[in-house]
Structure formats: structure tokens, C-alpha cells
Design a protein around this motif. Structure first.
Motif, PDB file in Angstrom:
ATOM      1  N   ARG A   1      -9.763  -8.088  -4.288  1.00  0.00           N
ATOM      2  CA  ARG A   1     -10.219  -7.195  -5.356  1.00  0.00           C
ATOM      3  C   ARG A   1      -9.196  -6.096  -5.618  1.00  0.00           C
ATOM      4  O   ARG A   1      -9.048  -5.623  -6.739  1.00  0.00           O
ATOM      5  N   THR A   2      -8.505  -5.669  -4.563  1.00  0.00           N
ATOM      6  CA  THR A   2      -7.501  -4.627  -4.726  1.00  0.00           C
ATOM      7  C   THR A   2      -6.371  -5.106  -5.631  1.00  0.00           C
ATOM      8  O   THR A   2      -5.859  -4.342  -6.456  1.00  0.00           O
ATOM      9  N   ILE A   3      -5.966  -6.365  -5.492  1.00  0.00           N
ATOM     10  CA  ILE A   3      -4.937  -6.917  -6.377  1.00  0.00           C
ATOM     11  C   ILE A   3      -5.435  -6.886  -7.814  1.00  0.00           C
ATOM     12  O   ILE A   3      -4.721  -6.459  -8.726  1.00  0.00           O
ATOM     13  N   ASP A   4      -6.658  -7.350  -8.020  1.00  0.00           N
ATOM     14  CA  ASP A   4      -7.209  -7.375  -9.374  1.00  0.00           C
ATOM     15  C   ASP A   4      -7.281  -5.968  -9.963  1.00  0.00           C
ATOM     16  O   ASP A   4      -7.013  -5.771 -11.160  1.00  0.00           O
TER      17      ASP A   4
ATOM     18  N   GLN B   1      -0.013 -14.940  -2.011  1.00  0.00           N
ATOM     19  CA  GLN B   1       1.425 -14.725  -2.168  1.00  0.00           C
ATOM     20  C   GLN B   1       1.723 -13.279  -2.547  1.00  0.00           C
ATOM     21  O   GLN B   1       2.662 -12.665  -2.036  1.00  0.00           O
ATOM     22  N   ILE B   2       0.922 -12.747  -3.464  1.00  0.00           N
ATOM     23  CA  ILE B   2       1.129 -11.366  -3.914  1.00  0.00           C
ATOM     24  C   ILE B   2       0.872 -10.383  -2.778  1.00  0.00           C
ATOM     25  O   ILE B   2       1.639  -9.442  -2.559  1.00  0.00           O
TER      26      ILE B   2
ATOM     27  N   VAL C   1       3.939  -8.034  -1.686  1.00  0.00           N
ATOM     28  CA  VAL C   1       3.871  -6.636  -2.116  1.00  0.00           C
ATOM     29  C   VAL C   1       3.293  -5.735  -1.029  1.00  0.00           C
ATOM     30  O   VAL C   1       3.733  -4.603  -0.847  1.00  0.00           O
ATOM     31  N   TRP C   2       2.291  -6.236  -0.275  1.00  0.00           N
ATOM     32  CA  TRP C   2       1.688  -5.416   0.767  1.00  0.00           C
ATOM     33  C   TRP C   2       2.319  -5.667   2.136  1.00  0.00           C
ATOM     34  O   TRP C   2       2.148  -4.896   3.057  1.00  0.00           O
TER      35      TRP C   2
ATOM     36  N   SER D   1       2.231   4.077  -9.902  1.00  0.00           N
ATOM     37  CA  SER D   1       2.150   4.344  -8.471  1.00  0.00           C
ATOM     38  C   SER D   1       3.169   3.446  -7.760  1.00  0.00           C
ATOM     39  O   SER D   1       3.758   2.539  -8.360  1.00  0.00           O
ATOM     40  N   VAL D   2       3.374   3.702  -6.483  1.00  0.00           N
ATOM     41  CA  VAL D   2       4.322   2.892  -5.712  1.00  0.00           C
ATOM     42  C   VAL D   2       3.949   1.414  -5.775  1.00  0.00           C
ATOM     43  O   VAL D   2       4.790   0.547  -6.032  1.00  0.00           O
ATOM     44  N   LYS D   3       2.685   1.107  -5.550  1.00  0.00           N
ATOM     45  CA  LYS D   3       2.258  -0.287  -5.532  1.00  0.00           C
ATOM     46  C   LYS D   3       2.319  -0.919  -6.922  1.00  0.00           C
ATOM     47  O   LYS D   3       2.660  -2.089  -7.060  1.00  0.00           O
ATOM     48  N   GLU D   4       1.995  -0.171  -7.954  1.00  0.00           N
ATOM     49  CA  GLU D   4       2.086  -0.701  -9.317  1.00  0.00           C
ATOM     50  C   GLU D   4       3.537  -1.033  -9.655  1.00  0.00           C
ATOM     51  O   GLU D   4       3.817  -2.073 -10.256  1.00  0.00           O
TER      52      GLU D   4
END
Length: 226
Positions: A193-196, A178-179, A183-184, A156-159
Motif C-alpha cells: 500500500r505504501t508503494i501505491d 521489485q520496486i 527503492v526501499w 520527498s526523498v522516496k518520491e
């Protein structure tokens, strides 16, 4: 701006609320009241920039629409749902969603997520064709393509953006904050949780190279190629 966004939700009030905020930000908005109408609008409008899909809709639910769209397109997709369980979020990202927003939500925050998602996609298209290599992983930034041992990865775009960020910061301990910021690109309001979930999906898609992404307990992650 003139970018076109499709909103699919069986609640007219919700479509109008989201649509009004997006129109104020300069977007052209198309509305669909059910899953079949969403697919019809998707196929009829080849210049769509983003899809916003409610999950619970007549005809086809949001996940079913997403699955069909992903057979032919990598257009950014944002899922709207009243379901907040981890398995619902995981299902959305497994099916190829790029964002996951739980109702009720702030329309302003939703527009910020839309802006960030589209901005990142445009930036990726505008980048040169430099390649990143980390162990068995190769990324062509300009083409927005990633490979493991020469086999294309369906990200996906985010991946994709997350993998690029990890590789560019290889060896560095990266906090979740930081992530999120990198990224967002905006305050993601505690959605650690969304990062995980994204990392879990990315590790799975990387196969044997998923071990390159190390967990730093209580902090975040570190990417280290063997």
C-alpha cells in the motif's frame, strides 16, 4: 558513523527504546518530548541527518512539525504513529514524509528503515550530475532535483528515488516486490500500500505527466513517456 538523529515522542519509554537501538547502530540521538521541543532541537542542530516524529504530541503534532521543517529543509523524515488508516499515511506523504511506520513496530526493522533511508540519500549525493530526460520530465541526479517543463518539483526523498527508478527502467513491467527491493533496499514486509500511496502522490506532483506511470493490475507499474 556519527550521524545525528532527532527522535520526537511524548512517551519517554518509546524515545528510549528507539534511541537505544539507534545508538547501538552508531548514531548520535537527540530526544524531544513534544512538538515545540522538536522544532527547537531542529533549529539548534543544523547537522541533523534524520528526524523521527511521533504524530500525537503536545504543543505541535508530528504533521505540524513536519510542515514547518519542510519550509526550509529536505532532511529525511520518518513518521511514527499508532494510526494505520490510509488517509493518515497519505497525509504524512502529502506533508513531505519519507517513511511511515505504524506502532507497534520492530525496533530492528525501524533501524533498517533508517539505515536504508540515509544510505539512499548519501548515494544520491555522491552520484555524478548526469541528467535523465523522459518526455517533459528532467532529473539532475547529482543535484537531487527534478523538473516538469523546467518547473522544479518538490519531491520527498522516496518520491525522487521512485521517479529515478521508473525512468531508468522505462518500458519495463515492474512488480511491487521489485520496486520495494530497489527503492526501499530491504524487506518492507508487505507494505504494498505504501508503494501505491507514493505512486499516487508522484502522479499528482507530475501533473499532466503523471499518466507516464501506468498501472499493471495485479502486478505493479510501468513507466512510459509519450
Amino acid at each position: 558513523m556519527n550521524e545525528k538523529i532527532l527522535i520526537a515522542d511524548d512517551e519517554m519509554r518509546m524515545r528510549r527504546l528507539v534511541g537505544d537501538f539507534l545508538r547501538k547502530d552508531g548514531y548520535i540521538v537527540i530526544e524531544a518530548a513534544d512538538g515545540q521541543a522538536a522544532l527547537d532541537a531542529f533549529y539548534a542542530n543544523k547537522n541533523l541527518s534524520l528526524l523521527i516524529l511521533d504524530v500525537m504530541m503536545p504543543e505541535y503534532n508530528g504533521y505540524e512539525v513536519l510542515s514547518e521543517v519542510r519550509q526550509t529543509s529536505d532532511i529525511p523524515v520518518l513518521i511514527l504513529t499508532a494510526k494505520s488508516a490510509e488517509e493518515d499515511e497519505l497525509m504524512a506523504f502529502t506533508d513531505g514524509a519519507d517513511e511511515f511506520v505504524v506502532k507497534p513496530f520492530s525496533p530492528k526493522v525501524l533501524v533498517a528503515r533508517v539505515n536504508a533511508l540515509l544510505r539512499r540519500g548519501q548515494a544520491a549525493k555522491g552520484e555524478n550530475s548526469d541528467k535523465l530526460v523522459a518526455g517533459g520530465i528532467t532529473i539532475d541526479i547529482g543535484a537531487h532535483e527534478a523538473y516538469c517543463d523546467g518547473t522544479p518539483l518538490k519531491l520527498s526523498v522516496k518520491e525522487f528515488e521512485l521517479l529515478v527508478y521508473f525512468i531508468k527502467n522505462s518500458g519495463m513491467a515492474l512488480s511491487r516486490d521489485q520496486i520495494l527491493s530497489a527503492v526501499w533496499e530491504f524487506d518492507f514486509l508487505g507494505e504494498a500500500r505504501t508503494i501505491d500511496t507514493h505512486v499516487k502522490m508522484l502522479r499528482s506532483k507530475l501533473g499532466q505527466y503523471g499518466s507516464y506511470i501506468k498501472t499493471i493490475w495485479g502486478m505493479g507499474y510501468k513507466f512510459e513517456a509519450d
